[in-house]
Design a protein around this motif. Structure first.
Motif, PDB file in Angstrom:
ATOM      1  N   LYS A  74      32.297  53.197  40.642  1.00 20.15           N
ATOM      2  CA  LYS A  74      31.044  53.590  41.217  1.00 20.15           C
ATOM      3  C   LYS A  74      30.101  52.384  40.937  1.00 20.15           C
ATOM      4  CE  LYS A  74      27.324  56.829  41.230  1.00 20.15           C
ATOM      5  NZ  LYS A  74      27.045  58.139  40.753  1.00 20.15           N
ATOM      6  N   HIS A  75      29.993  51.925  39.681  1.00 20.49           N
ATOM      7  CA  HIS A  75      29.119  51.155  39.207  1.00 20.49           C
ATOM      8  C   HIS A  75      29.799  49.484  38.827  1.00 20.49           C
ATOM      9  CE1 HIS A  75      26.111  54.209  38.692  1.00 20.49           C
ATOM     10  NE2 HIS A  75      26.881  54.774  37.979  1.00 20.49           N
ATOM     11  N   ASN A  76      30.722  49.311  39.607  1.00 25.05           N
ATOM     12  CA  ASN A  76      31.575  48.130  39.731  1.00 25.05           C
ATOM     13  C   ASN A  76      30.585  46.703  39.700  1.00 25.05           C
ATOM     14  OD1 ASN A  76      33.948  46.467  39.123  1.00 25.05           O
ATOM     15  ND2 ASN A  76      34.615  46.326  41.189  1.00 25.05           N
ATOM     16  N   CYS A  77      30.386  45.915  38.915  1.00 28.43           N
ATOM     17  CA  CYS A  77      29.926  44.924  39.105  1.00 28.43           C
ATOM     18  C   CYS A  77      30.265  43.773  38.125  1.00 28.43           C
ATOM     19  CB  CYS A  77      28.186  44.997  38.878  1.00 28.43           C
ATOM     20  SG  CYS A  77      27.775  45.441  36.882  1.00 28.43           S
ATOM     21  N   TRP A  78      29.558  42.494  38.057  1.00 34.97           N
ATOM     22  CA  TRP A  78      29.881  41.530  36.817  1.00 34.97           C
ATOM     23  C   TRP A  78      29.846  41.992  35.443  1.00 34.97           C
ATOM     24  CZ3 TRP A  78      33.258  37.933  37.345  1.00 34.97           C
ATOM     25  CH2 TRP A  78      33.641  37.557  38.678  1.00 34.97           C
ATOM     26  N   TYR A  79      28.755  42.856  35.574  1.00 35.70           N
ATOM     27  CA  TYR A  79      28.429  43.186  33.856  1.00 35.70           C
ATOM     28  C   TYR A  79      29.427  44.559  33.603  1.00 35.70           C
ATOM     29  CZ  TYR A  79      24.363  40.552  34.218  1.00 35.70           C
ATOM     30  OH  TYR A  79      23.463  39.422  34.122  1.00 35.70           O
ATOM     31  N   THR A  80      30.371  45.025  34.393  1.00 40.44           N
ATOM     32  CA  THR A  80      31.378  45.916  33.996  1.00 40.44           C
ATOM     33  C   THR A  80      32.652  45.458  34.363  1.00 40.44           C
ATOM     34  OG1 THR A  80      31.272  46.968  36.191  1.00 40.44           O
ATOM     35  CG2 THR A  80      29.715  47.878  34.266  1.00 40.44           C
ATOM     36  N   GLY A  81      32.991  44.194  34.793  1.00 39.25           N
ATOM     37  CA  GLY A  81      34.245  43.672  35.169  1.00 39.25           C
ATOM     38  C   GLY A  81      34.190  42.789  36.430  1.00 39.25           C
ATOM     39  N   SER A  82      35.288  42.386  36.666  1.00 39.99           N
ATOM     40  CA  SER A  82      35.438  41.735  37.990  1.00 39.99           C
ATOM     41  C   SER A  82      34.995  42.408  39.252  1.00 39.99           C
ATOM     42  CB  SER A  82      36.926  40.996  38.337  1.00 39.99           C
ATOM     43  OG  SER A  82      36.913  40.076  37.117  1.00 39.99           O
ATOM     44  N   PRO A  83      34.033  42.479  40.111  1.00 40.47           N
ATOM     45  CA  PRO A  83      33.627  43.139  41.103  1.00 40.47           C
ATOM     46  C   PRO A  83      34.790  43.465  42.258  1.00 40.47           C
ATOM     47  CG  PRO A  83      31.740  41.568  40.587  1.00 40.47           C
ATOM     48  CD  PRO A  83      33.066  41.197  39.960  1.00 40.47           C
ATOM     49  N   THR A  84      35.466  42.379  42.779  1.00 41.66           N
ATOM     50  CA  THR A  84      36.641  42.594  43.549  1.00 41.66           C
ATOM     51  C   THR A  84      37.798  41.827  43.134  1.00 41.66           C
ATOM     52  OG1 THR A  84      36.085  40.276  44.821  1.00 41.66           O
ATOM     53  CG2 THR A  84      34.747  42.443  45.306  1.00 41.66           C
ATOM     54  N   ARG A  85      38.750  42.112  43.750  1.00 41.69           N
ATOM     55  CA  ARG A  85      40.293  41.462  43.710  1.00 41.69           C
ATOM     56  C   ARG A  85      40.206  40.124  43.715  1.00 41.69           C
ATOM     57  NH1 ARG A  85      44.985  45.555  46.123  1.00 41.69           N
ATOM     58  NH2 ARG A  85      44.514  47.495  44.905  1.00 41.69           N
ATOM     59  N   ASN A  86      39.382  39.596  44.623  1.00 42.94           N
ATOM     60  CA  ASN A  86      39.233  38.041  44.993  1.00 42.94           C
ATOM     61  C   ASN A  86      38.579  37.102  43.910  1.00 42.94           C
ATOM     62  OD1 ASN A  86      40.636  38.554  47.345  1.00 42.94           O
ATOM     63  ND2 ASN A  86      38.895  38.911  48.608  1.00 42.94           N
ATOM     64  N   ASP A  87      37.791  38.025  43.078  1.00 45.29           N
ATOM     65  CA  ASP A  87      36.921  37.159  41.885  1.00 45.29           C
ATOM     66  C   ASP A  87      37.941  36.692  40.851  1.00 45.29           C
ATOM     67  OD1 ASP A  87      34.633  37.567  42.737  1.00 45.29           O
ATOM     68  OD2 ASP A  87      34.411  39.651  42.618  1.00 45.29           O
ATOM     69  N   PRO A  88      37.586  35.834  39.911  1.00 45.25           N
ATOM     70  CA  PRO A  88      38.361  35.682  38.662  1.00 45.25           C
ATOM     71  C   PRO A  88      38.597  36.825  38.089  1.00 45.25           C
ATOM     72  CG  PRO A  88      36.602  34.044  39.328  1.00 45.25           C
ATOM     73  CD  PRO A  88      36.295  34.894  40.171  1.00 45.25           C
ATOM     74  N   ARG A  89      39.541  36.786  37.208  1.00 45.11           N
ATOM     75  CA  ARG A  89      39.874  38.092  36.272  1.00 45.11           C
ATOM     76  C   ARG A  89      38.691  37.730  35.081  1.00 45.11           C
ATOM     77  NH1 ARG A  89      44.055  41.221  36.508  1.00 45.11           N
ATOM     78  NH2 ARG A  89      44.163  41.378  34.428  1.00 45.11           N
ATOM     79  N   PHE A  90      38.127  39.081  34.914  1.00 46.22           N
ATOM     80  CA  PHE A  90      37.084  38.922  33.805  1.00 46.22           C
ATOM     81  C   PHE A  90      36.958  40.195  33.316  1.00 46.22           C
ATOM     82  CE2 PHE A  90      32.523  39.965  33.339  1.00 46.22           C
ATOM     83  CZ  PHE A  90      32.444  39.245  32.141  1.00 46.22           C
ATOM     84  N   ALA A  91      37.438  40.251  31.869  1.00 48.35           N
ATOM     85  CA  ALA A  91      37.224  41.347  31.192  1.00 48.35           C
ATOM     86  C   ALA A  91      36.168  42.193  30.810  1.00 48.35           C
ATOM     87  CB  ALA A  91      38.091  41.181  29.562  1.00 48.35           C
ATOM     88  N   SER A  92      36.319  43.353  31.111  1.00 49.04           N
ATOM     89  CA  SER A  92      34.863  44.043  31.245  1.00 49.04           C
ATOM     90  C   SER A  92      33.960  43.824  29.921  1.00 49.04           C
ATOM     91  CB  SER A  92      34.650  45.646  31.514  1.00 49.04           C
ATOM     92  OG  SER A  92      33.711  46.152  31.552  1.00 49.04           O
ATOM     93  N   PRO A  93      32.688  43.336  29.703  1.00 47.16           N
ATOM     94  CA  PRO A  93      31.990  43.530  28.621  1.00 47.16           C
ATOM     95  C   PRO A  93      31.565  45.109  28.237  1.00 47.16           C
ATOM     96  CG  PRO A  93      30.648  42.652  30.163  1.00 47.16           C
ATOM     97  CD  PRO A  93      32.005  42.828  30.893  1.00 47.16           C
ATOM     98  N   LEU A  94      31.722  45.931  29.005  1.00 52.40           N
ATOM     99  CA  LEU A  94      31.362  47.288  28.705  1.00 52.40           C
ATOM    100  C   LEU A  94      32.710  47.960  28.184  1.00 52.40           C
ATOM    101  CD1 LEU A  94      28.889  49.018  28.594  1.00 52.40           C
ATOM    102  CD2 LEU A  94      29.611  49.859  30.590  1.00 52.40           C
TER     103      LEU A  94
END
Length: 287
Positions: free
Chosen positions: A224-244
């Motif tokens: 529900k709250h997917n964004c860069w501050y909780t992880g990669s927002p979409t599958r097409n974005d670079p892989r990014f481990a959630s800082p939360l």
């Protein structure tokens, strides 16, 4: 060398494996790796060079001229009533499943040099509280709780509150964090604004009767709250481990989420603005 032995119990499914990726396994290397992660996250005061040097002194690694041995070893033993099941890896999605360890108990033993004993002991407790081991440990999976040291003949589980967590934090990183009673959270005393992920705040969420309900809430709110501050927002974005980091603990018969916010280090070329941060909304629905 001193030996410390801990009795542990799984509280949420563990998706951790060895060479055979179809056979779940509680591995000493996974525990040590998680402890290394949280040790780093608790040292925002150190520059990168000093961080690496001190980390190598504790966990071992390659130095400038020769390899440095770890100051401790880890063993996992006495696995009792271990139940393996096929479980939903992402609780709000029916079709993503994998073999996991659903329940059971086990022992973790540390052989360590005496001057590191207190640090290793507190770091292991913090690893069980702030995270877990295996896949989806940032979303409540891989959770376990630790009894008091077995040599004391006291099998009670500690009651985990902010002061209990801070006491262990202060053993590992003395004086860097404090409890903010007005905000009901542990927070960094003075943010040095370094460029690597480190702990900013720790909060304890609301009580939930069943572990499965907690995991479902964590999973659904993450979506529900997917964004860069909780992880990669979409599958097409670079892989990014959630800082939360959302973990699970158990006090008495109830389960609670532990919400740990790390300093985000976004992928190259990604600079989301503060107005895009939904992590507060995510955490707020768990508290």
């Amino acid at each position: 060398m001193n030996t410390i032995v801990f009795e542990c119990e799984t509280i949420t499914p563990m998706f951790c494996y060895g060479a055979d990726q179809t056979k779940p396994e509680i591995r000493a290397a996974s525990i040590k790796g998680a402890m290394r992660f949280w040790w780093r996250a608790l040292h925002p005061d150190l520059d990168i060079e000093t961080l690496r040097k001190k980390e190598t002194e504790i966990f071992g690694g390659a130095g400038d001229s020769e390899a440095t041995r770890s100051s401790f070893t880890v063993r996992v033993s006495n696995l009792v009533n271990i139940s393996e099941v096929t479980e939903k890896l992402v609780p709000h999605k029916e079709n993503i499943r994998a073999r996991s360890i659903k329940s059971g108990s086990f022992k973790v033993s540390f052989d360590c040099i005496s001057e590191r004993q207190d640090t290793i002991e507190s770091l292991f407790y913090l690893t069980s509280i702030l995270g877990g081991i295996g896949k989806r440990s940032r979303r409540g999976m891989g959770g376990f709780r630790v009894k008091k040291e077995s040599s004391n003949n006291d099998n009670n589980y500690p009651n985990i509150d902010l002061n209990y967590i801070l006491n262990h934090v202060n053993v590992v990183a003395q004086g860097l964090y404090k409890v903010s009673s007005s905000e009901d959270k542990i927070k960094i005393d003075s943010d040095p604004n370094k460029k690597y992920p480190y702990i900013l705040t720790i909060q304890i969420g609301r009580a939930i009767a069943k572990a499965s309900d907690l995991l479902k809430d964590i999973s659904e709110l993450s979506h529900k709250h997917n964004c860069w501050y909780t992880g990669s927002p979409t599958r097409n974005d670079p892989r990014f481990a959630s800082p939360l980091y959302i973990s699970a603990i158990k006090n008495g018969s109830s389960f609670y989420p532990i919400i740990t916010a790390l300093k985000p280090k976004f992928p190259p070329g990604i600079t989301p603005g503060p107005n895009e941060d939904k992590s507060g909304l995510y955490a707020g629905e768990l508290i």
